[in-house]
Design a protein around this motif. Structure first.
Motif: not given
Length: 136
Positions: A12-26, A81-83
């Motif tokens: 789902p889009l919201a999950e993809a956004v959160e996963r992307t934020r986490k990956a960027l943060s790492e 970064v575009v989701v």
């Protein structure tokens, strides 16, 4: 040279956004801005667009090095970064990160080259981590 570093997720889009934020943060990136293009274009133009979120990602040490090497490079910051929902597959979400190597087409400062290489490696690691999470 590719415009983007990309991967596709089945989430789902919201999950993809959160996963992307986490990956960027790492990888040392914070998200300074988040723009919901779908909502913005609907409210301003009454135009329809698939789900489309732009995250303005910044790695402060790399941004500092970049603007120190060339003050005008701030025109290309932060790294977008575009989701977005895949137009051809409604179950897929595409994540596109701006390829920092593109900076070198506009400025050829040696210090900037090193920053672009470091930023590319970090963003590619974030994108790769999303892909590897998907296969697990």
């Amino acid at each position: 040279m590719d415009l983007a570093l990309s991967t596709t997720l089945r989430a789902p889009l919201a999950e993809a956004v959160e996963r992307t934020r986490k990956a960027l943060s790492e990888q040392g990136f914070g998200v300074l801005t988040e723009i919901d293009m779908q909502a913005t274009l609907k409210s301003k133009l009454d135009a329809d667009l698939e789900d489309y979120i732009i995250l303005g990602a910044c790695n402060p040490p790399l941004a500092h090095r970049a603007v120190t090497a060339d003050p005008q490079i701030g025109l290309l910051l932060p790294c977008n970064v575009v989701v977005r929902r895949d137009r051809t597959d409604p179950e897929a979400v595409v994540i596109d990160a701006m390829n920092p190597q593109l900076m070198m087409q506009f400025a050829d400062e040696e210090g900037l080259r090193e920053v672009a290489e470091a930023a590319t490696a970090a963003l590619q690691s974030a994108i790769d981590s999303l892909s590897s999470d998907e296969s697990n």
